[in-house]
Motif scaffolding. Structure first.
Motif, PDB file in Angstrom:
ATOM      1  N   GLU A  48       0.835  -1.207   0.000  1.00  0.00           N
ATOM      2  CA  GLU A  48       0.000   0.000   0.000  1.00  0.00           C
ATOM      3  C   GLU A  48       0.868   1.256   0.000  1.00  0.00           C
ATOM      4  O   GLU A  48       0.616   2.214  -0.739  1.00  0.00           O
ATOM      5  CB  GLU A  48      -0.919  -0.032   1.238  1.00  0.00           C
ATOM      6  CG  GLU A  48      -1.667   1.258   1.535  1.00  0.00           C
ATOM      7  CD  GLU A  48      -1.087   2.013   2.716  1.00  0.00           C
ATOM      8  OE1 GLU A  48      -1.242   3.249   2.745  1.00  0.00           O
ATOM      9  OE2 GLU A  48      -0.480   1.396   3.601  1.00  0.00           O
ATOM     10  N   VAL A  49       1.925   1.236   0.811  1.00  0.00           N
ATOM     11  CA  VAL A  49       2.790   2.415   0.942  1.00  0.00           C
ATOM     12  C   VAL A  49       3.581   2.665  -0.350  1.00  0.00           C
ATOM     13  O   VAL A  49       3.631   3.780  -0.852  1.00  0.00           O
ATOM     14  CB  VAL A  49       3.732   2.263   2.158  1.00  0.00           C
ATOM     15  CG1 VAL A  49       4.774   3.363   2.191  1.00  0.00           C
ATOM     16  CG2 VAL A  49       2.917   2.259   3.449  1.00  0.00           C
ATOM     17  N   PHE A  50       4.180   1.605  -0.917  1.00  0.00           N
ATOM     18  CA  PHE A  50       5.037   1.880  -2.076  1.00  0.00           C
ATOM     19  C   PHE A  50       4.259   2.088  -3.377  1.00  0.00           C
ATOM     20  O   PHE A  50       4.782   2.642  -4.331  1.00  0.00           O
ATOM     21  CB  PHE A  50       6.162   0.844  -2.215  1.00  0.00           C
ATOM     22  CG  PHE A  50       5.799  -0.585  -2.581  1.00  0.00           C
ATOM     23  CD1 PHE A  50       5.138  -0.901  -3.760  1.00  0.00           C
ATOM     24  CD2 PHE A  50       6.201  -1.633  -1.749  1.00  0.00           C
ATOM     25  CE1 PHE A  50       4.866  -2.223  -4.099  1.00  0.00           C
ATOM     26  CE2 PHE A  50       5.930  -2.958  -2.082  1.00  0.00           C
ATOM     27  CZ  PHE A  50       5.251  -3.250  -3.255  1.00  0.00           C
ATOM     28  N   SER A  51       3.008   1.646  -3.424  1.00  0.00           N
ATOM     29  CA  SER A  51       2.247   1.785  -4.678  1.00  0.00           C
ATOM     30  C   SER A  51       1.397   3.043  -4.713  1.00  0.00           C
ATOM     31  O   SER A  51       0.989   3.476  -5.785  1.00  0.00           O
ATOM     32  CB  SER A  51       1.341   0.563  -4.882  1.00  0.00           C
ATOM     33  OG  SER A  51       0.353   0.514  -3.874  1.00  0.00           O
ATOM     34  N   THR A  52       1.112   3.613  -3.563  1.00  0.00           N
ATOM     35  CA  THR A  52       0.175   4.756  -3.556  1.00  0.00           C
ATOM     36  C   THR A  52       0.671   5.876  -2.643  1.00  0.00           C
ATOM     37  O   THR A  52      -0.025   6.324  -1.744  1.00  0.00           O
ATOM     38  CB  THR A  52      -1.235   4.323  -3.103  1.00  0.00           C
ATOM     39  OG1 THR A  52      -1.135   3.747  -1.796  1.00  0.00           O
ATOM     40  CG2 THR A  52      -1.844   3.310  -4.040  1.00  0.00           C
ATOM     41  N   LYS A  53       1.876   6.310  -2.922  1.00  0.00           N
ATOM     42  CA  LYS A  53       2.445   7.438  -2.188  1.00  0.00           C
ATOM     43  C   LYS A  53       1.669   8.687  -2.615  1.00  0.00           C
ATOM     44  O   LYS A  53       1.807   9.138  -3.743  1.00  0.00           O
ATOM     45  CB  LYS A  53       3.929   7.550  -2.548  1.00  0.00           C
ATOM     46  CG  LYS A  53       4.682   8.627  -1.833  1.00  0.00           C
ATOM     47  CD  LYS A  53       6.177   8.513  -2.132  1.00  0.00           C
ATOM     48  CE  LYS A  53       6.568   8.871  -3.549  1.00  0.00           C
ATOM     49  NZ  LYS A  53       6.392  10.283  -3.894  1.00  0.00           N
TER      50      LYS A  53
ATOM     51  N   ALA B   7      -6.190   9.618  -6.119  1.00  0.00           N
ATOM     52  CA  ALA B   7      -5.055   9.849  -7.008  1.00  0.00           C
ATOM     53  C   ALA B   7      -5.406   9.379  -8.400  1.00  0.00           C
ATOM     54  O   ALA B   7      -6.218   8.469  -8.570  1.00  0.00           O
ATOM     55  CB  ALA B   7      -3.839   9.110  -6.489  1.00  0.00           C
ATOM     56  N   LYS B   8      -4.787   9.994  -9.378  1.00  0.00           N
ATOM     57  CA  LYS B   8      -5.039   9.592 -10.760  1.00  0.00           C
ATOM     58  C   LYS B   8      -4.394   8.242 -11.035  1.00  0.00           C
ATOM     59  O   LYS B   8      -3.272   7.992 -10.588  1.00  0.00           O
ATOM     60  CB  LYS B   8      -4.450  10.630 -11.717  1.00  0.00           C
ATOM     61  CG  LYS B   8      -5.275  11.886 -11.787  1.00  0.00           C
ATOM     62  CD  LYS B   8      -4.753  12.795 -12.870  1.00  0.00           C
ATOM     63  CE  LYS B   8      -5.533  14.095 -12.866  1.00  0.00           C
ATOM     64  NZ  LYS B   8      -4.863  15.120 -13.667  1.00  0.00           N
ATOM     65  N   PRO B   9      -5.082   7.378 -11.805  1.00  0.00           N
ATOM     66  CA  PRO B   9      -4.508   6.071 -12.132  1.00  0.00           C
ATOM     67  C   PRO B   9      -3.129   6.223 -12.771  1.00  0.00           C
ATOM     68  O   PRO B   9      -2.925   7.118 -13.592  1.00  0.00           O
ATOM     69  CB  PRO B   9      -5.493   5.480 -13.144  1.00  0.00           C
ATOM     70  CG  PRO B   9      -6.735   6.285 -13.032  1.00  0.00           C
ATOM     71  CD  PRO B   9      -6.366   7.607 -12.451  1.00  0.00           C
ATOM     72  N   LYS B  10      -2.203   5.357 -12.376  1.00  0.00           N
ATOM     73  CA  LYS B  10      -0.871   5.272 -12.987  1.00  0.00           C
ATOM     74  C   LYS B  10      -0.063   6.563 -12.869  1.00  0.00           C
ATOM     75  O   LYS B  10       0.893   6.775 -13.620  1.00  0.00           O
ATOM     76  CB  LYS B  10      -0.989   4.849 -14.464  1.00  0.00           C
ATOM     77  CG  LYS B  10      -1.795   3.567 -14.654  1.00  0.00           C
ATOM     78  CD  LYS B  10      -1.840   3.102 -16.095  1.00  0.00           C
ATOM     79  CE  LYS B  10      -2.751   1.892 -16.259  1.00  0.00           C
ATOM     80  NZ  LYS B  10      -2.794   1.373 -17.612  1.00  0.00           N
ATOM     81  N   SER B  11      -0.449   7.452 -11.942  1.00  0.00           N
ATOM     82  CA  SER B  11       0.259   8.728 -11.824  1.00  0.00           C
ATOM     83  C   SER B  11       1.640   8.574 -11.190  1.00  0.00           C
ATOM     84  O   SER B  11       2.448   9.501 -11.212  1.00  0.00           O
ATOM     85  CB  SER B  11      -0.582   9.724 -11.025  1.00  0.00           C
ATOM     86  OG  SER B  11      -1.071   9.119  -9.845  1.00  0.00           O
ATOM     87  N   SER B  12       1.942   7.377 -10.654  1.00  0.00           N
ATOM     88  CA  SER B  12       3.275   7.159 -10.074  1.00  0.00           C
ATOM     89  C   SER B  12       4.371   7.279 -11.134  1.00  0.00           C
ATOM     90  O   SER B  12       5.532   7.499 -10.804  1.00  0.00           O
ATOM     91  CB  SER B  12       3.355   5.774  -9.431  1.00  0.00           C
ATOM     92  OG  SER B  12       3.189   4.773 -10.423  1.00  0.00           O
ATOM     93  N   ALA B  13       3.970   7.138 -12.410  1.00  0.00           N
ATOM     94  CA  ALA B  13       4.972   7.129 -13.489  1.00  0.00           C
ATOM     95  C   ALA B  13       5.794   8.412 -13.537  1.00  0.00           C
ATOM     96  O   ALA B  13       6.836   8.456 -14.184  1.00  0.00           O
ATOM     97  CB  ALA B  13       4.297   6.863 -14.827  1.00  0.00           C
ATOM     98  N   ARG B  14       5.356   9.443 -12.842  1.00  0.00           N
ATOM     99  CA  ARG B  14       6.189  10.659 -12.868  1.00  0.00           C
ATOM    100  C   ARG B  14       7.395  10.571 -11.928  1.00  0.00           C
ATOM    101  O   ARG B  14       8.272  11.427 -11.969  1.00  0.00           O
ATOM    102  CB  ARG B  14       5.348  11.887 -12.567  1.00  0.00           C
ATOM    103  CG  ARG B  14       4.803  11.909 -11.170  1.00  0.00           C
ATOM    104  CD  ARG B  14       4.213  13.291 -10.843  1.00  0.00           C
ATOM    105  NE  ARG B  14       3.377  13.167  -9.671  1.00  0.00           N
ATOM    106  CZ  ARG B  14       2.070  13.329  -9.677  1.00  0.00           C
ATOM    107  NH1 ARG B  14       1.429  13.626 -10.779  1.00  0.00           N
ATOM    108  NH2 ARG B  14       1.387  13.184  -8.565  1.00  0.00           N
ATOM    109  N   ASN B  15       7.432   9.543 -11.068  1.00  0.00           N
ATOM    110  CA  ASN B  15       8.626   9.335 -10.223  1.00  0.00           C
ATOM    111  C   ASN B  15       9.703   8.638 -11.019  1.00  0.00           C
ATOM    112  O   ASN B  15       9.590   7.449 -11.297  1.00  0.00           O
ATOM    113  CB  ASN B  15       8.305   8.392  -9.050  1.00  0.00           C
ATOM    114  CG  ASN B  15       7.614   9.085  -7.928  1.00  0.00           C
ATOM    115  OD1 ASN B  15       7.920  10.227  -7.616  1.00  0.00           O
ATOM    116  ND2 ASN B  15       6.689   8.371  -7.303  1.00  0.00           N
TER     117      ASN B  15
END
Ligand SMILES: Cc1ncc(C[n+]2csc(CCOP(=O)(O)OP(=O)(O)O)c2C)c(N)n1
Ligand code: SF4
Ligand code: SF4
Ligand code: SF4
Ligand SMILES: [Mg+2]
Lengths: 294, 102
Positions: A48-53, B7-15
């Motif tokens: 949960e922590v690493f996927s949804t920061k 949060a927007k889906p797949k928005s982690s891609a900016r990291n």
């Protein structure tokens, strides 16, 4: 990142799991096997922590987090609401949690989800301790593993209790499917997720996911170490259907457990302690006999 | 205070997690590849793309250098070489496109 990757995957790059995290590997396989028409509920933990920061998410499907203990209760609610709306036929509901969120604090909610017969899949990512809070022992920590709350030392060889038999606890609810898998064989995860999602009713899948940080292994060893867990008999790959053992992966010539233990910092103390080492070998021998692995 | 935390889906891609890499990074040799797709299947970052023989590539902006692709390749067509460091995430980019409260 190229557009194709972002379109093809339901769990994408940019998450903050440690390099070589087995859980991060497994979750993409689970998400892609389940596909677009899926709703996920997630317990608190590393995943949960690493996927949804916040304010970001690595998921490409609806995903909900509420508490550490209630992923299965949330999934039960989601499934019930979809059924009420007549939409359940085409939508998968997946609850997911770490081993602590499954075997310890989440067990009551999980048992409820199974007992009430919800059409949902519970996935446990078993890294065998509370990793996100600093490697504390859980009910799923194996015998004689050193953790921060079961440290090895002069008077202790590590965790004094055997691993909780979660796959049997779930199977005892006589659900259609209760199984184990491992990143040792990544394709096995895909096959079992697809199989489980075709079955109506409650399903349980527990995936062995080495944690480089907590197991004290190099990030490049995640798959290799998981393979040793299977080939020594310490992590049997089994499938239960309606409470009965239906299949188990055979290991024709099991390796001695020392092969598995010496590869990891959490077990290294056992190599100098014959009695404690023999205790772990006994666990493997018992598994081999109990599940008919040979 | 109350706000919806979404949060927007797949928005982690900016990291751009490639900045995490320390000692090693993968190099695809593109000689013996049989298009089995296993490297792409197991990469915990999901930063390998490709679907044809000898055409796979690693996005070094995200690769954390774990070495699992090299381990799984049945043809030993991926080797780990000395890392070339990646620039770290620009804060400007991280500020953009925030999903909270939307
Ligand atoms: C009720 C409650 N107690 C404790 C915590 C603190 N906590 C957060 S994650 C975590 C450990 C999770 O362990 P596990 O479920 O095995 O997942 P992992 O991090 O190992 O993947 C704990 C103890 C919490 N969030 N909520
Ligand atoms: S601590 Fe372990 S489970 Fe958590 S992100 Fe790191 S490798 Fe993965
Ligand atoms: S080294 Fe690890 S993160 Fe980098 S491409 Fe290979 S598997 Fe992916
Ligand atoms: S694992 Fe090796 S052979 Fe398979 S697709 Fe990747 S580079 Fe090619
Ligand atoms: Mg855990």
């Amino acid at each position: 990142m190229n557009k194709q990757h972002l379109e093809e995957n339901y769990y994408v790059c940019g998450h903050t799991a440690c390099a070589g995290c087995g859980q991060s590997m497994a979750v993409r396989i689970v998400m892609n096997a389940a596909g677009k028409n899926t709703i996920v509920t997630n317990a608190t933990g590393c995943l949960e922590v690493f996927s949804t920061k916040a304010p970001e998410s690595a998921f490409g499907v609806p995903w909900i987090h509420s508490l550490f203990e209630n992923a299965a209760a949330l999934a039960s609610g989601v499934e019930t609401a979809l059924a009420y709306q007549g939409k359940k036929e085409n939508i998968n509901v997946i609850a997911q949690a770490g081993d602590g969120g499954t075997a310890d604090i989440g067990l009551q909610a999980l048992s409820g989800m199974l007992e009430r017969g919800h059409d949902a899949l519970f996935v446990c990512y078993d890294n065998e301790a509370y990793m996100n809070t600093g490697i504390q022992r859980s009910g799923s920590t194996p015998f004689n593993a050193s953790t921060t709350t079961s440290p090895s030392g002069k008077i202790s060889a590590g965790n004094p209790r055997p691993k909780k038999p979660m796959v049997e606890i779930c199977a005892a609810h006589h659900i259609p499917y209760s199984a184990t898998s491992s990143v040792a064989n990544p394709k096995d995860i895909e096959i079992k997720v697809k199989k489980a999602l075709k079955i109506k009713g409650p399903k349980y899948l527990q995936i062995h996911v080495p944690c480089p940080l907590g197991w004290r292994i190099d990030s490049s060893k995640t798959i290799e170490v998981a393979k040793l867990a299977v080939s020594t008999g310490l992590y049997p790959l089994v499938e239960y259907e309606y409470g009965k053992l239906a299949k188990s992966r055979k290991i024709s010539s099991p390796k001695p457990v020392s092969e598995y233990l010496k590869a990891q910092g959490r077990f290294r103390h056992l190599l100098k302690n014959e009695e404690a080492l023999a205790g772990v070998q006994k666990v493997a021998d018992k598994n081999i006999e109990y599940y008919g692995l040979k | 205070m109350f706000s919806i935390l979404a949060a927007k889906p797949k928005s982690s891609a900016r990291n751009k997690t490639g900045s995490w890499r320390s000692t090693k990074m993968p190099r695809l040799l593109k000689k013996e590849c049989i298009n089995c797709g296993l490297c792409k299947f197991v990469c915990p970052e999901g930063c390998i793309s490709g679907s044809e023989k000898n055409q796979y590539s690693v996005d070094s902006e995200y690769c954390k250098g774990c070495g699992l692709c090299a381990y799984i390749c049945p043809k030993k067509d991926i080797e780990m070489i000395e890392n070339k460091p990646e620039k770290s995430n620009s804060s400007e980019e991280a500020e953009k496109d925030k999903g909270v409260g939307k």
